[in-house]
Design a protein around this motif. Sequence first.
Motif, PDB file in Angstrom:
ATOM      1  N   HIS A   1       0.847  -1.190   0.000  1.00  0.00           N
ATOM      2  CA  HIS A   1       0.000   0.000   0.000  1.00  0.00           C
ATOM      3  C   HIS A   1       0.886   1.245   0.000  1.00  0.00           C
ATOM      4  O   HIS A   1       1.745   1.399   0.871  1.00  0.00           O
ATOM      5  CB  HIS A   1      -0.881  -0.026   1.256  1.00  0.00           C
ATOM      6  N   PRO A   2       0.697   2.148  -0.987  1.00  0.00           N
ATOM      7  CA  PRO A   2       1.623   3.277  -1.076  1.00  0.00           C
ATOM      8  C   PRO A   2       1.534   4.247   0.109  1.00  0.00           C
ATOM      9  O   PRO A   2       2.464   5.006   0.347  1.00  0.00           O
ATOM     10  CB  PRO A   2       1.221   3.978  -2.380  1.00  0.00           C
ATOM     11  N   GLU A   3       0.435   4.234   0.850  1.00  0.00           N
ATOM     12  CA  GLU A   3       0.323   5.190   1.969  1.00  0.00           C
ATOM     13  C   GLU A   3       0.585   4.552   3.338  1.00  0.00           C
ATOM     14  O   GLU A   3       1.118   5.197   4.217  1.00  0.00           O
ATOM     15  CB  GLU A   3      -1.058   5.845   1.956  1.00  0.00           C
ATOM     16  N   THR A   4       0.187   3.292   3.517  1.00  0.00           N
ATOM     17  CA  THR A   4       0.369   2.674   4.840  1.00  0.00           C
ATOM     18  C   THR A   4       1.596   1.760   4.882  1.00  0.00           C
ATOM     19  O   THR A   4       2.048   1.393   5.964  1.00  0.00           O
ATOM     20  CB  THR A   4      -0.857   1.804   5.215  1.00  0.00           C
ATOM     21  N   GLY A   5       2.083   1.353   3.713  1.00  0.00           N
ATOM     22  CA  GLY A   5       3.220   0.422   3.656  1.00  0.00           C
ATOM     23  C   GLY A   5       2.821  -1.019   3.945  1.00  0.00           C
ATOM     24  O   GLY A   5       3.664  -1.911   3.921  1.00  0.00           O
ATOM     25  N   ARG A   6       1.523  -1.278   4.181  1.00  0.00           N
ATOM     26  CA  ARG A   6       1.087  -2.656   4.475  1.00  0.00           C
ATOM     27  C   ARG A   6       0.988  -3.473   3.186  1.00  0.00           C
ATOM     28  O   ARG A   6       0.602  -2.951   2.140  1.00  0.00           O
ATOM     29  CB  ARG A   6      -0.299  -2.654   5.142  1.00  0.00           C
ATOM     30  N   LYS A   7       1.277  -4.759   3.308  1.00  0.00           N
ATOM     31  CA  LYS A   7       1.123  -5.647   2.158  1.00  0.00           C
ATOM     32  C   LYS A   7      -0.304  -6.186   2.120  1.00  0.00           C
ATOM     33  O   LYS A   7      -0.892  -6.425   3.188  1.00  0.00           O
ATOM     34  CB  LYS A   7       2.108  -6.813   2.257  1.00  0.00           C
ATOM     35  N   ALA A   8      -0.822  -6.379   0.927  1.00  0.00           N
ATOM     36  CA  ALA A   8      -2.173  -6.941   0.776  1.00  0.00           C
ATOM     37  C   ALA A   8      -2.190  -7.888  -0.414  1.00  0.00           C
ATOM     38  O   ALA A   8      -1.420  -7.711  -1.365  1.00  0.00           O
ATOM     39  CB  ALA A   8      -3.181  -5.813   0.556  1.00  0.00           C
ATOM     40  N   ILE A   9      -3.090  -8.867  -0.354  1.00  0.00           N
ATOM     41  CA  ILE A   9      -3.263  -9.795  -1.487  1.00  0.00           C
ATOM     42  C   ILE A   9      -4.073  -9.061  -2.550  1.00  0.00           C
ATOM     43  O   ILE A   9      -5.163  -8.551  -2.268  1.00  0.00           O
ATOM     44  CB  ILE A   9      -4.027 -11.065  -1.050  1.00  0.00           C
ATOM     45  N   TYR A  10      -3.539  -9.000  -3.762  1.00  0.00           N
ATOM     46  CA  TYR A  10      -4.226  -8.242  -4.820  1.00  0.00           C
ATOM     47  C   TYR A  10      -4.648  -9.221  -5.913  1.00  0.00           C
ATOM     48  O   TYR A  10      -3.946  -9.438  -6.889  1.00  0.00           O
ATOM     49  CB  TYR A  10      -3.280  -7.168  -5.369  1.00  0.00           C
ATOM     50  N   LEU A  11      -5.809  -9.844  -5.705  1.00  0.00           N
ATOM     51  CA  LEU A  11      -6.317 -10.807  -6.693  1.00  0.00           C
ATOM     52  C   LEU A  11      -7.791 -10.512  -6.967  1.00  0.00           C
ATOM     53  O   LEU A  11      -8.116  -9.430  -7.410  1.00  0.00           O
ATOM     54  CB  LEU A  11      -6.115 -12.242  -6.185  1.00  0.00           C
ATOM     55  N   GLY A  12      -8.664 -11.478  -6.700  1.00  0.00           N
ATOM     56  CA  GLY A  12     -10.075 -11.320  -7.046  1.00  0.00           C
ATOM     57  C   GLY A  12     -10.406 -12.194  -8.236  1.00  0.00           C
ATOM     58  O   GLY A  12      -9.525 -12.868  -8.806  1.00  0.00           O
ATOM     59  N   GLU A  13     -11.685 -12.168  -8.622  1.00  0.00           N
ATOM     60  CA  GLU A  13     -12.149 -13.108  -9.649  1.00  0.00           C
ATOM     61  C   GLU A  13     -11.937 -12.634 -11.095  1.00  0.00           C
ATOM     62  O   GLU A  13     -12.341 -13.316 -12.022  1.00  0.00           O
ATOM     63  CB  GLU A  13     -13.612 -13.453  -9.374  1.00  0.00           C
ATOM     64  N   LYS A  14     -11.289 -11.470 -11.269  1.00  0.00           N
ATOM     65  CA  LYS A  14     -10.909 -11.074 -12.632  1.00  0.00           C
ATOM     66  C   LYS A  14      -9.604 -11.757 -13.034  1.00  0.00           C
ATOM     67  O   LYS A  14      -9.184 -11.705 -14.177  1.00  0.00           O
ATOM     68  CB  LYS A  14     -10.655  -9.562 -12.701  1.00  0.00           C
ATOM     69  N   VAL A  15      -8.926 -12.362 -12.052  1.00  0.00           N
ATOM     70  CA  VAL A  15      -7.628 -12.991 -12.322  1.00  0.00           C
ATOM     71  C   VAL A  15      -7.848 -14.448 -12.707  1.00  0.00           C
ATOM     72  O   VAL A  15      -8.459 -15.218 -11.965  1.00  0.00           O
ATOM     73  CB  VAL A  15      -6.704 -12.895 -11.089  1.00  0.00           C
ATOM     74  N   LYS A  16      -7.344 -14.789 -13.875  1.00  0.00           N
ATOM     75  CA  LYS A  16      -7.539 -16.163 -14.369  1.00  0.00           C
ATOM     76  C   LYS A  16      -6.266 -16.999 -14.263  1.00  0.00           C
ATOM     77  O   LYS A  16      -6.316 -18.213 -14.245  1.00  0.00           O
ATOM     78  CB  LYS A  16      -7.991 -16.150 -15.839  1.00  0.00           C
ATOM     79  N   ARG A  17      -5.113 -16.336 -14.270  1.00  0.00           N
ATOM     80  CA  ARG A  17      -3.868 -17.100 -14.139  1.00  0.00           C
ATOM     81  C   ARG A  17      -2.738 -16.180 -13.700  1.00  0.00           C
ATOM     82  O   ARG A  17      -2.868 -14.951 -13.747  1.00  0.00           O
ATOM     83  CB  ARG A  17      -3.517 -17.823 -15.435  1.00  0.00           C
ATOM     84  N   PHE A  18      -1.643 -16.797 -13.295  1.00  0.00           N
ATOM     85  CA  PHE A  18      -0.430 -16.051 -12.961  1.00  0.00           C
ATOM     86  C   PHE A  18       0.410 -15.912 -14.232  1.00  0.00           C
ATOM     87  O   PHE A  18       0.406 -16.815 -15.094  1.00  0.00           O
ATOM     88  CB  PHE A  18       0.385 -16.783 -11.891  1.00  0.00           C
TER      89      PHE A  18
END
Length: 288
Positions: free
Chosen positions: A195-212
């Motif tokens: 996160h650019p403001e808090t510096g916390r890491k977050a999982i950034y996925l969701g159902e629009k993601v079909k593959r790596f």
Amino acid sequence: MTFKLRKLSHGLGAEVCDIDVTAPMSESAFGEIHRAFLDYGVLLFRNQNITREQHLAFSRRFGELDRHDAFPSDRHPTIPELMLVTNEPQPDGTPSVSRYTGRRWHTDMSHTLEPSLGSLLRCWKIPGVGGDTLFANTAMAYDALSPGMQKLIAHLHGIHFSGGRKLDSTAADQAHVAEQKKISPPVAHPVVRVHPETGRKAIYLGEKVKRFDGMTEDESKPLIEYLNCHSTKPEFVYRHQWRENDIVMWDNRCTLHMALGDFDQNERRHMERTTVVGTPSGYVVASA
Ligand code: SIN
């Protein structure tokens, strides 16, 4: 503290009580709201019987507004900074293309190179029952992963696809899907975003993601499904039951959300969203 905050759930969310978002607000009062936005991920402002211009003006305090070039058919006819999420038929009587918007876990504009910082959704009309929205705290979900899983996903990129919205088989709906695919080629983002403001890491996925990136769909699917299920466990989720004139704002960098379709489709659900532009991220995937 100028405003009283009421926590909405264990996972995320706070109501900012007794506030009129159109009233003049000092920089320091706005700073408190901004701090609460970063701390809680979702903010609720009840009873905001405001005009569209006032919705835009309040939203602009958080940053530049997206003109929704990635969703031309979903824009308000004369105000491009407003995106409609509505089942009100179009003036010619055809169904609205945004009637199923948001019906899967996602974060806004993740299929673009400038995924959104945050969104402000204003409720104009809601059905008698149902049509709630779920929000999930993906920073909390990241923190709850084992060190081994955190290491495994640290360098993966998820490919976010547009045009996957649930629609019907009508010619208008299919033309819309084709248009979306043309406008927005698939874009890869880190699975773990800082996160650019808090510096916390977050999982950034969701159902629009079909593959790596660099992996097949079959190979990617089990891990994507695991991470999406993990991120949306009840302990990380807030379920918002709408009232007319609610504005709900969420941080797209550390939350997922999903609109529920559990209502009588003959009743009207009409929402209007502003989308605050975020920082550049990711790259276009040519051969997705
Ligand atoms: C959205 O995904 O932006 C819309 C959510 C909703 O309509 O509840």
